[in-house]
Design a protein around this motif. Structure first.
Motif, short mmCIF file in Angstrom:
data_model
loop_
_atom_site.label_atom_id
_atom_site.label_comp_id
_atom_site.label_asym_id
_atom_site.label_seq_id
_atom_site.Cartn_x
_atom_site.Cartn_y
_atom_site.Cartn_z
N GLN A 104 -2.57 0.99 -8.40
CA GLN A 104 -1.79 -0.21 -8.13
C GLN A 104 -0.72 -0.51 -9.18
OE1 GLN A 104 -5.37 -0.17 -7.85
NE2 GLN A 104 -5.96 -1.95 -6.63
N ALA A 131 -4.64 -3.32 -2.37
CA ALA A 131 -4.14 -1.99 -2.02
C ALA A 131 -5.19 -0.94 -2.36
CB ALA A 131 -2.84 -1.69 -2.77
N HIS A 191 0.83 -1.21 0.00
CA HIS A 191 0.00 0.00 0.00
C HIS A 191 0.86 1.26 0.00
CE1 HIS A 191 -3.96 -1.89 1.40
NE2 HIS A 191 -3.13 -2.88 1.17
N CYS A 237 -0.83 4.20 -1.76
CA CYS A 237 -1.10 3.77 -3.13
C CYS A 237 -2.05 4.74 -3.83
CB CYS A 237 -1.71 2.37 -3.11
SG CYS A 237 -2.31 1.79 -4.70
#
Length: 199
Positions: free
Chosen positions: A115, A142, A48, A112
């Motif tokens: 992604q 994430a 993340h 994030c």
């Protein structure tokens, strides 16, 4: 009205209760079972937290710095360095932000934003053989954080996105083929499963 969704606790964020969570999970399963898995996509898990170096390469650092949620690590884990901060919290029951700033290192990463940059980073300095293409991956863990909601006006503008991000890498011909197959799969989901007319 049914109170399946609760706004907050911070701007552009939502708390999803069991009813809407179940709907979200079903939609997720439809996306995986009807679109991604049949086309050969494989799931990965990405962090993340994204270091600035990745965003510099992807252009996000120059293009969207006003939309990131920045992450700062503690300057130290030494409890003695945090003693004043902890005492002030205990006494005032508030966060002493100025004192907190003294205990944090400057940001070197962010939450994030999308992604795919970390997925592309994972192939850094690697050569992909022609026979290993196409690479078909997807990520769904994430949550993307974007400071873009502009206010608390409803779910149409949010700062936190729960989504599945497919990434495909291959030759131009392979990419065009995947694109067409994905569009056909999306049409199938809308027309046959959700019973909505695809246009």
């Amino acid at each position: 009205e049914k109170k399946w969704i609760k706004q907050g606790p911070t701007k552009g964020k939502w708390f999803l209760r069991p009813e809407i969570t179940k709907i979200m999970r079903i939609m997720e399963q439809i996306a995986i079972n009807e679109v991604l898995a049949p086309l050969g996509f494989q799931e990965i898990i990405a962090s993340h937290m994204v270091p600035f170096e990745i965003w510099i390469k992807t252009g996000h650092m120059a293009g969207s710095p006003n939309e990131f949620y920045y992450v700062s690590e503690p300057a130290t884990r030494d409890p003695a360095a945090w003693e004043t901060f902890s005492d002030l919290v205990k006494i005032t029951r508030k966060v002493p932000y100025e004192e907190l700033g003294k205990c944090l290192a400057g940001p070197r990463a962010g939450i994030c934003y999308a992604q795919c940059p970390v997925i592309y980073w994972s192939f850094k300095s690697e050569t992909l053989a022609d026979d290993s293409l196409p690479v078909l991956l997807f990520e769904r863990t994430a949550n993307s954080g974007r400071y873009e909601s502009g206010g608390r006006h409803g779910m149409e503008r949010v700062d936190e996105f729960h989504r599945i991000e497919p990434v495909y890498i291959g030759t131009k011909e392979q990419m065009l083929e995947i694109r067409h197959k994905m569009l056909d799969a999306y049409k199938h989901v809308f027309n046959d499963i959700l019973e909505l007319e695809w246009r």
